[in-house]
Design an enzyme around this catalytic site. Structure first.
Site, short mmCIF file in Angstrom:
data_model
loop_
_atom_site.label_atom_id
_atom_site.label_comp_id
_atom_site.label_asym_id
_atom_site.label_seq_id
_atom_site.Cartn_x
_atom_site.Cartn_y
_atom_site.Cartn_z
N ASP A 54 0.74 -1.09 -0.21
CA ASP A 54 -0.02 -0.04 0.01
C ASP A 54 0.94 1.25 0.01
O ASP A 54 1.82 1.49 0.76
CB ASP A 54 -0.93 -0.02 1.17
CG ASP A 54 -1.63 1.24 1.37
OD1 ASP A 54 -2.06 1.98 0.45
OD2 ASP A 54 -2.12 1.45 2.34
N ASP A 58 -4.15 3.91 2.88
CA ASP A 58 -5.66 3.47 2.96
C ASP A 58 -5.61 2.04 3.43
O ASP A 58 -6.93 1.52 3.68
CB ASP A 58 -6.44 3.71 1.64
CG ASP A 58 -6.08 2.93 0.57
OD1 ASP A 58 -5.19 2.16 0.86
OD2 ASP A 58 -6.58 2.94 -0.36
N ASP A 62 -1.82 -1.13 -3.68
CA ASP A 62 -2.25 -0.46 -5.03
C ASP A 62 -0.74 -0.50 -6.20
O ASP A 62 0.15 -0.97 -5.45
CB ASP A 62 -2.41 1.08 -4.65
CG ASP A 62 -1.50 1.62 -3.56
OD1 ASP A 62 -0.20 1.45 -3.93
OD2 ASP A 62 -1.81 2.26 -2.85
N ASP A 131 -5.85 -10.83 -15.67
CA ASP A 131 -7.08 -11.85 -15.22
C ASP A 131 -8.33 -11.32 -16.24
O ASP A 131 -8.72 -10.16 -15.86
CB ASP A 131 -7.35 -11.46 -13.82
CG ASP A 131 -7.58 -12.89 -13.15
OD1 ASP A 131 -8.52 -13.88 -13.90
OD2 ASP A 131 -7.24 -13.11 -12.04
N ASP A 232 -10.61 -16.66 -16.36
CA ASP A 232 -11.12 -16.88 -15.15
C ASP A 232 -12.38 -17.85 -15.42
O ASP A 232 -13.14 -17.70 -16.08
CB ASP A 232 -11.60 -15.73 -14.50
CG ASP A 232 -12.19 -15.85 -13.02
OD1 ASP A 232 -11.63 -16.67 -11.92
OD2 ASP A 232 -13.37 -15.80 -12.76
N GLU A 286 -8.18 -21.32 -16.41
CA GLU A 286 -8.27 -21.37 -14.96
C GLU A 286 -9.04 -22.75 -15.24
O GLU A 286 -10.25 -22.67 -15.67
CB GLU A 286 -8.89 -20.45 -14.22
CG GLU A 286 -9.18 -20.99 -12.68
CD GLU A 286 -10.21 -20.36 -11.95
OE1 GLU A 286 -11.08 -19.87 -12.29
OE2 GLU A 286 -10.12 -20.45 -10.53
N HIS A 353 -4.40 -17.64 -4.99
CA HIS A 353 -5.36 -16.74 -4.02
C HIS A 353 -6.68 -17.44 -3.64
O HIS A 353 -7.29 -17.13 -2.91
CB HIS A 353 -5.80 -15.45 -4.38
CG HIS A 353 -6.69 -15.81 -5.93
ND1 HIS A 353 -6.12 -16.14 -7.12
CD2 HIS A 353 -8.05 -15.43 -6.19
CE1 HIS A 353 -7.17 -16.46 -7.92
NE2 HIS A 353 -8.19 -15.97 -7.35
C1 GLC Z 1 -12.23 -17.87 -10.01
C2 GLC Z 1 -11.34 -17.21 -9.11
C3 GLC Z 1 -11.88 -16.94 -7.71
C4 GLC Z 1 -13.40 -16.34 -7.97
C5 GLC Z 1 -14.19 -17.11 -8.78
C6 GLC Z 1 -15.36 -16.24 -9.48
O1 GLC Z 1 -11.98 -19.37 -9.49
O2 GLC Z 1 -9.92 -17.83 -9.05
O3 GLC Z 1 -11.09 -16.23 -6.87
O4 GLC Z 1 -13.89 -16.28 -6.63
O5 GLC Z 1 -13.33 -17.34 -10.08
O6 GLC Z 1 -14.94 -15.44 -10.36
#
Ligand code: GLC
Length: 582
Positions: A54, A58, A62, A131, A232, A286, A353
């Site tokens: 950051d 805040d 960022d 992404d 995604d 993904e 994540h």
């Molecule tokens: C993917 C992302 C995840 C998100 C989901 C909905 O699996 O990696 O973090 O919650 O898509 O977009």
């Protein structure tokens, strides 16, 4: 029942083990995958922007914070960065609910900051992967706002609807919503579909106009200079839109029922022609379907769809405390490697994540073994075939936090699963135990930069509490320590970047029944390396003919190791990489 509810990303993935005929190459000669490109040679580092650095106090990471740490990124030896979404969003799912795909969320800075960050990466030889969240948008996207205002809207067919005059829609499971995947919309007297949360309506990929909008968005970012896209949840983009009634228990084979329809390949081929080919960018999916064949159908070179994918079978292991089984781990990695030895290319990863920290799942977070086990896991990740993906903080061996109370959770997945568990009268103590261990909140805590307040992540109030162990685990301390997890990570990236054998070399597992040691070779032309990884907290032995051919030790996370003739004794979590005479 309980498990199904708790580990939703698990459900999606558990299934993916059906062997296929075409690509079952268990007994064929092992070959090197040699068609060479930058994205195969890259080492990818995933930045969760909210938690990285950051700059303005805040409490939220960022772009300017990332810019401050560009030299750190370069020092890691990584060559690609994938950043989680930073677009305009109501943030019900931390940015995976996009309301404007061309705008930067105020929290992260401006488009100018983005350009500066991108240029800074470019200068350091780091390529950027964006992404792309287009299985669904946010319900706050103007497409959905207009679509949900009238059936006559030109955006109505950008989404999936079930007109109420047909009665109640057939049940669909929702990954985040305990009430299911349909929600009623009064203005259109229709139900809309949301595979994820209510605020994440699924986009209708059957509509060519929607597809064109998405390609235009991708072109916008490609023109800005991004080099790749992470698609995604893309396996769900193509679904059976006649919405038949699914049989009881269908959720166990989630991908088959909820996505991966044949049209997916038409969309990907179209996307390839529109975006990937003209802009010379790459894309990673993904998810890769349920089977090896599904994955091949997405990434094989002669298909012209996507260049690479990450399937979930790896990451779906070790979902509960104490459930990690090295033999299963070895089998899974070996099976996927064998299948992709000649065609196609995959990502190699242990975390992201959406998962808890790797040290807790596959290593050992105790003070005695945390460092060595984190080093071992990074040795593994960076010495396998496939493009390695490291999640920020794993280069330090960051660990899970302890959150036994549901009131401390903010993540939509955790809260949704909690409600689902309550609904079916699960054992809630057991539920919380598993959630505490496996929740993705574990990996979303702020990056630990130094031992000052809030680990140097922010001068303000962090959006998520910093892990209490930041005084022991942080960049500044590890930077100075030649034996740290961080410096071991750097040694490994250097080794991989300097030696093609780690990228393209054929992989062969040795002593597959050994329950403590993962041993394998990588071979390319006249180079052969041996990797020995003791995944146990005990000394472990392994006997291999290859030991007699050892030339030099390239990597060792202890100062020595003991070998006699063909036998090696490895210390707890010892990781050794050696060259062999060929
Ligand atoms: C993917 C992302 C995840 C998100 C989901 C909905 O699996 O990696 O973090 O919650 O898509 O977009």
């Amino acid at each position: 029942m309980k498990k199904i509810i708790i580990l939703l990303f698990g459900i999606i993935t558990v299934i993916g083990c059906t062997e296929n005929k075409k690509h079952e190459k268990q007994d064929t000669k092992i070959q090197a995958n040699t068609s060479k490109t930058w994205w195969k040679e890259g080492v990818l580092y995933q930045i969760y922007p909210q938690s990285f650095k950051d700059s303005d106090g805040d409490g939220i990471g960022d772009f300017k914070g990332i810019i401050e740490e560009l030299d750190y990124l370069e020092s890691l030896g990584i060559t690609m960065v994938w950043m989680n979404p930073f677009f305009d969003s109501p943030m019900i799912d931390n940015g995976y609910d996009v309301s404007d795909y061309r705008a930067i969320h105020l929290l992260y800075g401006t488009m100018e900051d983005f350009d500066t960050m991108l240029a800074g990466m470019e200068e350091r030889g780091i390529k950027f992967v964006l992404d792309v969240v287009v299985n669904h948008s946010s319900n706050q996207h103007h497409w959905f706002k207009e679509a949900s205002s009238s059936r006559d809207s030109k955006y109505y067919n950008y989404y999936h609807w079930w007109p109420a005059e047909k009665g109640e829609p057939p049940y669909r499971y929702s990954i985040f919503d305990p009430e299911g995947a349909w929600d009623y919309n009064k203005a259109t007297n229709s139900y809309y579909l949301h595979t994820f949360a209510e605020g994440q309506p699924d986009l209708n990929w059957e509509n060519p106009k929607l597809r064109q909008e998405v390609y235009d968005i991708m072109k916008f970012w490609a023109e800005k200079g991004v080099h790749g896209f992470r698609m995604d949840a893309f396996q769900f983009a193509s679904k059976d839109t006649t919405f038949p009634k699914f049989p009881e228990g269908h959720e166990k084979d989630f991908i088959k029922w909820y996505g991966m329809r044949p049209q997916l390949h038409d969309y990907l081929k179209e996307m390839y022609k529109e975006v990937m080919e003209p802009y010379d960018v790459f894309a990673v999916a993904e998810g890769a379907g349920s089977t090896l064949q599904d994955a091949h159908d997405i990434v094989d070179e002669d298909r012209y769809e996507l260049q690479t994918a990450y399937h979930f079978e790896y990451v779906d292991m070790a979902k509960e405390p104490g459930s990690f089984d090295l033999t299963e781990f070895k089998e899974i990695f070996t099976k996927w490697d064998k299948s992709f030895a000649e065609d196609g290319w995959l990502a190699i990863f242990l975390a992201n994540h959406d998962k808890a920290r790797i040290v807790n799942r596959f290593g050992n977070p105790s003070p005695e073994f945390r460092t060595v086990s984190a080093q071992l896991l990074n040795t593994f990740l960076l010495s396998m075939r496939g493009t390695p993906y490291t999640y920020n903080g794993d280069e330090l061996g960051m660990t899970n936090i302890d959150m036994p109370n549901i009131d401390d959770y903010v993540d939509i997945e955790a809260l949704g699963n909690y409600k689902k568990a309550l609904k079916i009268n699960s054992d809630m103590d057991e539920f919380m135990k598993i959630l505490n261990y496996s929740s993705r909140e574990n990996s979303r805590t702020p990056m630990q930069w130094n031992d000052s307040e809030n680990a140097g992540f922010t001068t303000g109030n962090p959006w998520k509490s910093v892990n209490k162990n930041y005084r022991d685990i942080n960049v500044e301390a590890q930077d100075k320590d030649p034996n740290s997890v961080l410096n071991h990570f750097r040694k490994m990236t250097k080794l991989r970047n300097d030696n093609e054998v780690f990228v393209y070399g054929a992989y062969e597992m040795l002593d597959k029944h050994n329950k403590q040691v993962y041993a394998y070779t990588r071979t390319l032309d006249n180079k052969k390396v041996l990797v020995l990884l003791n995944f146990s907290d005990q000394e472990s032995e392994i006997s291999l003919e290859e030991i007699k051919q050892v030339e030099t030790t390239l990597i060792n996370n202890y100062s020595s190791f003991t070998s006699t003739d063909s036998k090696v004794t490895l210390k707890p979590y010892q990781a050794v990489v050696m060259t062999l005479k060929k």
